[in-house]
Design a protein around this motif. Structure first.
Motif, PDB file in Angstrom:
ATOM      1  N   GLU A 225      69.986   0.610 122.966  1.00 46.64           N
ATOM      2  CA  GLU A 225      70.714   1.594 123.768  1.00 46.64           C
ATOM      3  C   GLU A 225      71.441   2.591 122.874  1.00 46.64           C
ATOM      4  O   GLU A 225      71.466   3.797 123.165  1.00 46.64           O
ATOM      5  CB  GLU A 225      71.704   0.872 124.685  1.00 46.64           C
TER       6      GLU A 225
ATOM      7  N   LEU B 250      80.398  10.857 121.081  1.00 51.41           N
ATOM      8  CA  LEU B 250      79.402   9.835 121.387  1.00 51.41           C
ATOM      9  C   LEU B 250      80.077   8.468 121.463  1.00 51.41           C
ATOM     10  O   LEU B 250      80.790   8.059 120.550  1.00 51.41           O
ATOM     11  CB  LEU B 250      78.328   9.819 120.294  1.00 51.41           C
TER      12      LEU B 250
ATOM     13  N   LYS C  30      69.324  15.260 119.552  1.00 50.96           N
ATOM     14  CA  LYS C  30      68.509  16.347 120.118  1.00 50.96           C
ATOM     15  C   LYS C  30      69.403  17.396 120.768  1.00 50.96           C
ATOM     16  O   LYS C  30      69.160  18.599 120.653  1.00 50.96           O
ATOM     17  CB  LYS C  30      67.526  15.781 121.145  1.00 50.96           C
ATOM     18  N   GLY C  31      70.437  16.907 121.467  1.00 50.02           N
ATOM     19  CA  GLY C  31      71.393  17.839 122.064  1.00 50.02           C
ATOM     20  C   GLY C  31      72.122  18.643 121.009  1.00 50.02           C
ATOM     21  O   GLY C  31      72.432  19.822 121.218  1.00 50.02           O
ATOM     22  N   ARG C  32      72.396  18.004 119.855  1.00 49.00           N
ATOM     23  CA  ARG C  32      73.067  18.728 118.772  1.00 49.00           C
ATOM     24  C   ARG C  32      72.182  19.843 118.225  1.00 49.00           C
ATOM     25  O   ARG C  32      72.681  20.901 117.840  1.00 49.00           O
ATOM     26  CB  ARG C  32      73.435  17.764 117.646  1.00 49.00           C
TER      27      ARG C  32
ATOM     28  N   ASP D  44      68.810   4.967 121.392  1.00 45.28           N
ATOM     29  CA  ASP D  44      68.356   5.927 122.404  1.00 45.28           C
ATOM     30  C   ASP D  44      69.426   6.976 122.673  1.00 45.28           C
ATOM     31  O   ASP D  44      69.131   8.180 122.763  1.00 45.28           O
ATOM     32  CB  ASP D  44      68.013   5.193 123.708  1.00 45.28           C
ATOM     33  N   GLU D  45      70.670   6.518 122.796  1.00 47.19           N
ATOM     34  CA  GLU D  45      71.763   7.445 123.075  1.00 47.19           C
ATOM     35  C   GLU D  45      71.999   8.390 121.901  1.00 47.19           C
ATOM     36  O   GLU D  45      72.224   9.593 122.083  1.00 47.19           O
ATOM     37  CB  GLU D  45      73.044   6.662 123.385  1.00 47.19           C
TER      38      GLU D  45
ATOM     39  N   THR E 228      69.724   9.242 119.697  1.00 48.71           N
ATOM     40  CA  THR E 228      68.583  10.167 119.641  1.00 48.71           C
ATOM     41  C   THR E 228      68.793  11.338 120.589  1.00 48.71           C
ATOM     42  O   THR E 228      68.587  12.505 120.211  1.00 48.71           O
ATOM     43  CB  THR E 228      67.284   9.416 119.999  1.00 48.71           C
ATOM     44  N   GLU E 229      69.189  11.039 121.838  1.00 47.64           N
ATOM     45  CA  GLU E 229      69.452  12.103 122.802  1.00 47.64           C
ATOM     46  C   GLU E 229      70.614  12.979 122.334  1.00 47.64           C
ATOM     47  O   GLU E 229      70.589  14.204 122.484  1.00 47.64           O
ATOM     48  CB  GLU E 229      69.764  11.508 124.178  1.00 47.64           C
ATOM     49  N   TYR E 230      71.610  12.333 121.771  1.00 46.23           N
ATOM     50  CA  TYR E 230      72.771  13.082 121.274  1.00 46.23           C
ATOM     51  C   TYR E 230      72.359  14.043 120.158  1.00 46.23           C
ATOM     52  O   TYR E 230      72.766  15.216 120.139  1.00 46.23           O
ATOM     53  CB  TYR E 230      73.823  12.097 120.774  1.00 46.23           C
TER      54      TYR E 230
END
Length: 660
Positions: free
Chosen positions: A147, A302, A157-159, A150-151, A153-155
């Motif tokens: 988790e 995060l 990508k958002g950066r 995954d979090e 990774t999304e963070y």
């Protein structure tokens, strides 16, 4: 039906024979001939083992081979190397050594684990494995890690998107600034050109005006010259006389007009010079770039989940003695009041009875030198940072900072109260008396007083202040702002002189001199346990310290001298953690084979029973003690050596076989 393959007894080759097998032991996973089958169940631990005929084994093997192949290929490659057979003796693992945390065959126990007291049947260990808390904890931790990844990774990508937006915004700001600068400079330029045009027109007008006047004067002079020429040619003497007088006046008037123009500066050279504003010049000289792109770091929003912590229970804390530091004969009567482990492994002590000095010992317990002599009664010492220690001087209401390499006092800190104890974590330095403490911030040198917060002994851990108070049987934990977190009182803690320290997990260790014991208090201040007592050789412990990195603990207590039955202080060194690497550094020899079974070798490297050191390595330290600082003389060189106890390696989760 296909013919059944011949199977041979797995045990007979050990006695030099080869007999055809008639059965298969499902527990040992070996073939048995008729003779071995008779003797197999007679062994105590093998009575419950079940056997099947080789025919049944053959049938089952044919039926389950595809399933076994499937299972094999689904087992992680790193786990496939783990066998149920002992690699050294080619026998099935039947036992488990809890101390070394490794499975053993019967021969292993005989050869390598004779002194291990925690040998258990492997079956008892394996039964609850799949339902154990460790399996659940690892399963939960893996889910948390997944988790988190995954979090994250999304963070991230958002950066990337956020950073691109930031770049676009920065370009817009640059272009806007450039336009603003251009517009402003254009406005200044236009104003400047207008002013230049105005001044140029003014100069031009002035000069043109003079030119008109000069033209008029020139025409007048031409006319006078014509009149003078005609007068001299055709006029009478009387006319010439009167005419010359008139011409003289007109000529003088024209000359005076020119002189007046000159005096008034009309003929001065007036140049049109472009004076660029001095405020613009530094732009060309000082401005080297349009700007700088800066990466600013701010705290992440995060929210990462933390893994389930593995904090050992109090029941798992079992100190193992490593050695006893014997003092030279001349120092047996020296009263040592505090002892500390320095980051490099050396030991430092306070002597506060005879010479009131600071004493330095090597990491092997050999006396090196007296660092400094102190005025007043030194009560406590702590490591601060670099080569500096702080010494509290009790009733002198002072603390001194001492450079233990240069053997000198570098600073004297005056306080408004007694300084019975000192503690530091490298960021702050705390001075305490029973009812008041003072915190020195080592970065900005500011002082903070804490009224009502103090103790006879203190220690720091994660910014909190832990303390014991003389004759109160109590351990307290306060924040560094004075807020009380918890207070624990128990009869096991006799605080006549109860120094305390903490390990890396937050357990509090109290040297309880009143009942000759070492007591551990849980991190939450709810429970306690006596881990060392008089039965373990602990008598009147007055000082204790733990190196949180290595897990080494030293206890300053008394022991009897068998020769003259007198008591004197000594220091015992023991290990309380599972940091095997640091123990291995202290012991490079063993008198037993390595306990490496298959791929368990990374867990149980050595089972050592002795420590054979070469005392020639200590010669450098002795030479240092002769050449630096003051030293105590000793006629008996043997007293400088260490009386080694059993050094146990590879302790896991604070487990040990006991005290030697």
């Amino acid at each position: 039906m296909a013919a059944i393959d011949k199977y041979f007894c797995s045990l007979c080759p050990d006695v030099g024979t080869s007999n055809e097998a008639v059965s298969w032991c499902t527990e040992c996973e070996v073939f048995l001939c008729r003779e071995c089958e008779k003797h197999h169940p007679r062994s105590g631990m093998l009575k419950t083992h079940k056997t099947i005929s080789k025919n049944d084994y053959h049938t089952l093997s044919l039926a389950f081979i595809p399933h076994l192949v499937y299972l094999y290929h689904n087992i992680p490659e790193s786990m496939r190397k783990i066998s149920s057979q002992c690699r050294d003796h080619e026998k099935k693992f039947e036992l488990y050594c809890s101390f070394h945390a490794c499975p053993c065959c019967r021969q292993c126990v005989t050869d390598k684990h004779q002194k291990c007291h925690e040998i258990k049947p492997l079956a008892d260990i394996l039964k609850p494995v799949k339902l154990s808390a460790s399996v659940q904890k690892i399963d939960k931790n893996l889910k948390i890690l997944q988790e988190n990844i995954d979090e994250i990774t999304e963070y991230l990508k958002g950066r990337i998107i956020s950073n691109y937006d930031q770049k676009t915004k920065a370009i817009e700001e640059i272009q806007a600034m450039r336009k603003s600068i251009d517009d402003y400079l254009n406005k200044l330029e236009e104003k400047y050109l207008d002013d230049l045009e105005f001044k140029h027109s003014k100069l031009k007008f002035q000069i043109n005006t003079l030119l008109v006047q000069m033209k008029q004067q020139a025409d007048q002079i031409v006319q006078l010259k014509n009149e003078f020429s005609k007068l001299t040619q055709y006029g009478t003497e009387l006319q010439l006389l009167i005419g010359l007088q008139g011409l003289e006046k007109t000529t003088c008037k024209a000359a005076k007009y020119i002189e007046d123009l000159e005096k008034e500066g009309h003929f001065d050279e007036k140049n049109l010079v472009a004076n660029i504003s001095s405020a613009l010049e530094p732009i060309l000289r000082d401005v080297k770039s349009f700007g700088v792109a800066v990466i600013c770091t701010v705290s992440s929003k995060l929210q990462v989940q933390y893994l389930v912590p593995e904090i050992p229970g109090m029941d798992q804390i079992k100190p193992v003695f490593l050695k006893t530091l014997k003092m030279p004969e001349s120092m047996k009567n020296v009263h040592k009041y505090a002892c500390r482990i320095l980051p490099d492994g050396k030991f430092i002590f306070i002597e506060n009875y005879i010479e009131k000095s600071l004493l330095l010992f090597s990491n092997e317990g050999i006396f090196l030198r007296k660092v400094v002599t102190l005025t007043g009664g030194p009560y406590d010492v702590c490591f601060v940072k670099n080569n500096t220690v702080a010494v509290g001087l009790g009733t002198k209401t002072q603390t001194v900072l001492v450079d233990i390499e240069k053997n000198k006092i570098t600073e004297i800190i005056k306080l408004s109260h007694r300084c019975d104890c000192v503690a530091s974590d490298g960021q702050i330095l705390v001075f305490s008396s029973r009812f008041k403490s003072t915190i020195l911030n080592l970065n900005d040198k500011s002082f903070t007083d804490l009224e009502g917060v103090g103790g006879t002994f203190i220690s720091l851990f994660k910014g909190n202040i832990y303390s014991t108070v003389f004759d109160d049987n109590r351990v307290s934990c306060n924040r560094n702002n004075g807020e009380l977190l918890w207070s624990f009182q128990h009869r096991n803690i006799e605080t006549i002189t109860s120094e305390l320290t903490l390990d890396k997990t937050g357990f509090v260790y109290v040297a309880s001199s009143g009942n000759n014991s070492i007591v551990v208090v849980s991190p939450d201040g709810q429970t306690s346990k006596t881990i060392l007592s008089e039965a373990d050789g602990i008598t009147d412990p007055v000082a204790i310290d733990i190196n949180r990195e290595t897990g080494m603990m030293i206890v300053l207590s008394e022991m009897k001298d068998p020769s003259d039955k007198r008591s004197y202080q000594t220091v015992s060194e023991m290990v309380i953690s599972d940091d095997s690497d640091n123990i291995n550094e202290r012991d490079n020899t063993d008198d037993s084979e390595n306990c490496d079974h298959n791929d368990y070798s990374h867990i149980n490297d050595n089972c050592d029973n002795s420590d054979n050191r070469d005392n020639s390595d200590y010669s450098d330290d002795r030479n240092k003690s002769d050449n630096s600082g003051d030293s105590y003389d000793s006629d008996d060189s043997d007293n400088d050596n260490i009386d080694d106890a059993c050094i146990c390696k590879n302790l896991r989760n604070h487990c040990a076989v006991g005290i030697s």
